[in-house]
Design a protein around this motif. Structure first.
Motif, PDB file in Angstrom:
ATOM      1  N   GLU A 121     -58.184  18.713  58.633  1.00  0.00           N
ATOM      2  CA  GLU A 121     -57.093  18.098  59.398  1.00  0.00           C
ATOM      3  C   GLU A 121     -55.853  18.971  59.401  1.00  0.00           C
ATOM      4  OE1 GLU A 121     -56.170  13.989  59.508  1.00  0.00           O
ATOM      5  OE2 GLU A 121     -58.015  13.403  58.468  1.00  0.00           O
ATOM      6  N   LEU A 122     -55.658  19.733  58.318  1.00  0.00           N
ATOM      7  CA  LEU A 122     -54.512  20.639  58.244  1.00  0.00           C
ATOM      8  C   LEU A 122     -54.807  21.992  58.906  1.00  0.00           C
ATOM      9  CD1 LEU A 122     -53.508  19.949  54.526  1.00  0.00           C
ATOM     10  CD2 LEU A 122     -52.289  19.184  56.569  1.00  0.00           C
ATOM     11  N   ARG A 123     -56.065  22.181  59.308  1.00  0.00           N
ATOM     12  CA  ARG A 123     -56.522  23.419  59.954  1.00  0.00           C
ATOM     13  C   ARG A 123     -56.380  24.636  59.040  1.00  0.00           C
ATOM     14  NH1 ARG A 123     -54.568  22.670  66.302  1.00  0.00           N
ATOM     15  NH2 ARG A 123     -55.584  20.650  66.582  1.00  0.00           N
ATOM     16  N   ILE A 124     -56.709  24.388  57.756  1.00  0.00           N
ATOM     17  CA  ILE A 124     -56.774  25.477  56.796  1.00  0.00           C
ATOM     18  C   ILE A 124     -58.059  25.290  55.982  1.00  0.00           C
ATOM     19  CG2 ILE A 124     -54.280  25.820  56.632  1.00  0.00           C
ATOM     20  CD1 ILE A 124     -54.265  24.170  54.085  1.00  0.00           C
ATOM     21  N   THR A 125     -58.390  26.252  55.152  1.00  0.00           N
ATOM     22  CA  THR A 125     -59.599  26.139  54.329  1.00  0.00           C
ATOM     23  C   THR A 125     -59.280  25.368  53.041  1.00  0.00           C
ATOM     24  OG1 THR A 125     -59.169  28.172  53.089  1.00  0.00           O
ATOM     25  CG2 THR A 125     -60.369  28.369  55.193  1.00  0.00           C
ATOM     26  N   PRO A 126     -60.299  24.794  52.392  1.00  0.00           N
ATOM     27  CA  PRO A 126     -60.075  24.154  51.094  1.00  0.00           C
ATOM     28  C   PRO A 126     -59.467  25.114  50.064  1.00  0.00           C
ATOM     29  CG  PRO A 126     -62.209  23.511  51.968  1.00  0.00           C
ATOM     30  CD  PRO A 126     -61.688  24.583  52.875  1.00  0.00           C
ATOM     31  N   VAL A 127     -59.874  26.386  50.106  1.00  0.00           N
ATOM     32  CA  VAL A 127     -59.309  27.379  49.186  1.00  0.00           C
ATOM     33  C   VAL A 127     -57.810  27.527  49.428  1.00  0.00           C
ATOM     34  CG1 VAL A 127     -59.297  29.821  48.550  1.00  0.00           C
ATOM     35  CG2 VAL A 127     -61.473  28.625  48.905  1.00  0.00           C
ATOM     36  N   HIS A 128     -57.410  27.586  50.709  1.00  0.00           N
ATOM     37  CA  HIS A 128     -55.994  27.713  51.057  1.00  0.00           C
ATOM     38  C   HIS A 128     -55.227  26.469  50.589  1.00  0.00           C
ATOM     39  CE1 HIS A 128     -52.884  28.849  54.412  1.00  0.00           C
ATOM     40  NE2 HIS A 128     -52.325  28.687  53.215  1.00  0.00           N
ATOM     41  N   LEU A 129     -55.808  25.291  50.797  1.00  0.00           N
ATOM     42  CA  LEU A 129     -55.143  24.041  50.381  1.00  0.00           C
ATOM     43  C   LEU A 129     -54.956  24.022  48.865  1.00  0.00           C
ATOM     44  CD1 LEU A 129     -53.964  21.270  50.929  1.00  0.00           C
ATOM     45  CD2 LEU A 129     -56.305  20.359  51.021  1.00  0.00           C
ATOM     46  N   ASN A 130     -55.963  24.448  48.132  1.00  0.00           N
ATOM     47  CA  ASN A 130     -55.830  24.514  46.671  1.00  0.00           C
ATOM     48  C   ASN A 130     -54.740  25.498  46.259  1.00  0.00           C
ATOM     49  OD1 ASN A 130     -57.655  22.719  45.202  1.00  0.00           O
ATOM     50  ND2 ASN A 130     -59.306  23.800  46.251  1.00  0.00           N
ATOM     51  N   ARG A 131     -54.638  26.614  46.988  1.00  0.00           N
ATOM     52  CA  ARG A 131     -53.617  27.610  46.669  1.00  0.00           C
ATOM     53  C   ARG A 131     -52.211  27.052  46.935  1.00  0.00           C
ATOM     54  NH1 ARG A 131     -55.943  31.636  48.993  1.00  0.00           N
ATOM     55  NH2 ARG A 131     -54.853  31.601  50.990  1.00  0.00           N
ATOM     56  N   VAL A 132     -52.064  26.294  48.019  1.00  0.00           N
ATOM     57  CA  VAL A 132     -50.784  25.655  48.345  1.00  0.00           C
ATOM     58  C   VAL A 132     -50.370  24.714  47.208  1.00  0.00           C
ATOM     59  CG1 VAL A 132     -49.716  23.915  49.838  1.00  0.00           C
ATOM     60  CG2 VAL A 132     -50.948  25.847  50.854  1.00  0.00           C
ATOM     61  N   CYS A 133     -51.300  23.865  46.777  1.00  0.00           N
ATOM     62  CA  CYS A 133     -50.996  22.881  45.725  1.00  0.00           C
ATOM     63  C   CYS A 133     -50.672  23.555  44.401  1.00  0.00           C
ATOM     64  CB  CYS A 133     -52.168  21.917  45.542  1.00  0.00           C
ATOM     65  SG  CYS A 133     -52.473  20.861  46.975  1.00  0.00           S
ATOM     66  N   HIS A 134     -51.425  24.608  44.088  1.00  0.00           N
ATOM     67  CA  HIS A 134     -51.184  25.311  42.820  1.00  0.00           C
ATOM     68  C   HIS A 134     -49.836  26.016  42.832  1.00  0.00           C
ATOM     69  CE1 HIS A 134     -51.693  28.295  39.565  1.00  0.00           C
ATOM     70  NE2 HIS A 134     -52.401  27.329  39.011  1.00  0.00           N
ATOM     71  N   THR A 135     -49.461  26.579  43.966  1.00  0.00           N
ATOM     72  CA  THR A 135     -48.180  27.267  44.068  1.00  0.00           C
ATOM     73  C   THR A 135     -47.012  26.316  43.833  1.00  0.00           C
ATOM     74  OG1 THR A 135     -49.052  28.910  45.624  1.00  0.00           O
ATOM     75  CG2 THR A 135     -46.659  28.576  45.626  1.00  0.00           C
ATOM     76  N   LEU A 136     -47.110  25.115  44.391  1.00  0.00           N
ATOM     77  CA  LEU A 136     -45.962  24.200  44.359  1.00  0.00           C
ATOM     78  C   LEU A 136     -45.959  23.251  43.175  1.00  0.00           C
ATOM     79  CD1 LEU A 136     -45.718  23.390  48.163  1.00  0.00           C
ATOM     80  CD2 LEU A 136     -44.204  24.849  46.820  1.00  0.00           C
ATOM     81  N   VAL A 137     -47.122  22.757  42.764  1.00  0.00           N
ATOM     82  CA  VAL A 137     -47.136  21.753  41.685  1.00  0.00           C
ATOM     83  C   VAL A 137     -48.097  22.113  40.550  1.00  0.00           C
ATOM     84  CG1 VAL A 137     -46.350  19.856  43.124  1.00  0.00           C
ATOM     85  CG2 VAL A 137     -48.798  20.332  42.996  1.00  0.00           C
TER      86      VAL A 137
END
Length: 297
Positions: free
Chosen positions: A214-230
């Motif tokens: 739904e965000l038009r990114i890969t699961p790996v990218h989504l995990n990287r986003v979450c790890h970077t911020l929280v």
């Protein structure tokens, strides 16, 4: 205990369904508090964000099984979907601004870091002669004036004034991590959109890959986003939201453990109980028993 959560679709005591759009409302703190003998039961607003500016007197914020002292002068932010209640002294004075989530997202659509910060309840305390406080009082008065006006520029004025207000609070907040400050807007935007998707759908009803699609990114990218911020995986962010919602039902409703499990789309009650204990160190039954409103001091 009520079967369901005390969730107001409007202001406290108002359950009328409506489309809030760019809703902005102002009233004196005493206006509603006095009607309820200065005690506001724990409740939440699904789509409304609130700012409390306490000018004099004292009170107590009740949130997440804790009682937090409020002493004037202070500013208190209550995000959408946040369970909270109050006990005010009868001589307390102040103002309450209630604004729609849509209004907040409109004015900070290009500044997702501030949207991220506005996800948590926060109190800002001041000395009475603090020059920063004078700036917020000035903005408060300008906002009240703009709300009362009826001209073609009203909405633009309100957006600009609230931007200045929240940016001022952002500059006061020294707890922002350097990682968040240096994260680019795209990363922050993905994380905010992820949070909205979790809120919109029951947390256990989707796989991480479906959120990523739904965000038009890969699961790996989504995990990287979450790890970077929280510093958490995407799945941990989803679980954290689910457990937070479960705590509300455990404390403020009479739903059984099984009912809460299925209501929040956990696989089954046993899985829910294991995850809840892993996250909190207590079983759902123990958490309910140890933290119920009846057992608080």
């Amino acid at each position: 205990m009520k079967k369901n959560l005390l969730n107001y679709k409007g202001l406290y005591g108002d359950n009328n369904q409506r489309d809030f759009g760019d809703f902005v409302h102002h009233e004196l703190l005493a206006t509603r508090s006095k009607l309820y003998d200065w005690e506001i039961n724990e409740h939440l607003h699904t789509d409304l964000f609130q700012i409390f500016m306490i000018s004099s007197g004292e009170g107590v914020l009740i949130q997440d099984t804790k009682k937090i002292s409020l002493k004037a002068p202070c500013i208190l932010l209550i995000p959408t979907n946040t369970f909270h209640g109050f006990e005010f002294q009868s001589d307390v004075t102040g103002e309450v601004f209630t604004i729609s989530e849509q209004f907040i997202e409109t004015i900070f659509k290009n500044t997702p870091l501030i949207l991220l910060e506005l996800n948590k309840a926060k109190q800002y305390s001041f000395d009475s002669n603090n020059f920063n406080l004078n700036d917020f009082i000035y903005l408060k008065n300008k906002i009240i004036q703009a709300i009362s006006e009826n001209n073609r520029y009203k909405q633009i004025s309100l957006q600009s004034l609230f931007q200045l207000f929240f940016i001022g609070l952002h500059h006061l907040d020294n707890a922002v991590e350097d990682q968040k400050e240096t994260s680019n807007n795209r990363t922050l935007g993905y994380f905010h959109a992820f949070q909205k998707l979790i809120k919109r759908t029951l947390p256990e009803s989707k796989l991480i890959k479906e959120y990523a699609q739904e965000l038009r990114i890969t699961p790996v990218h989504l995990n990287r986003v979450c790890h970077t911020l929280v510093q958490k995986t995407a799945l941990q962010v989803v679980h954290e939201y689910g457990i937070t919602e479960a705590k509300k039902y455990l404390l403020y409703s009479s739903y059984s453990i099984s009912e809460i499990s299925y209501l929040l789309h956990f696989k089954d009650p046993a899985y829910f109980s294991r995850l809840f204990k892993k996250q909190t160190g207590q079983s759902p039954n123990a958490f309910r028993s140890n933290n119920s409103p009846e057992n608080r001091n």
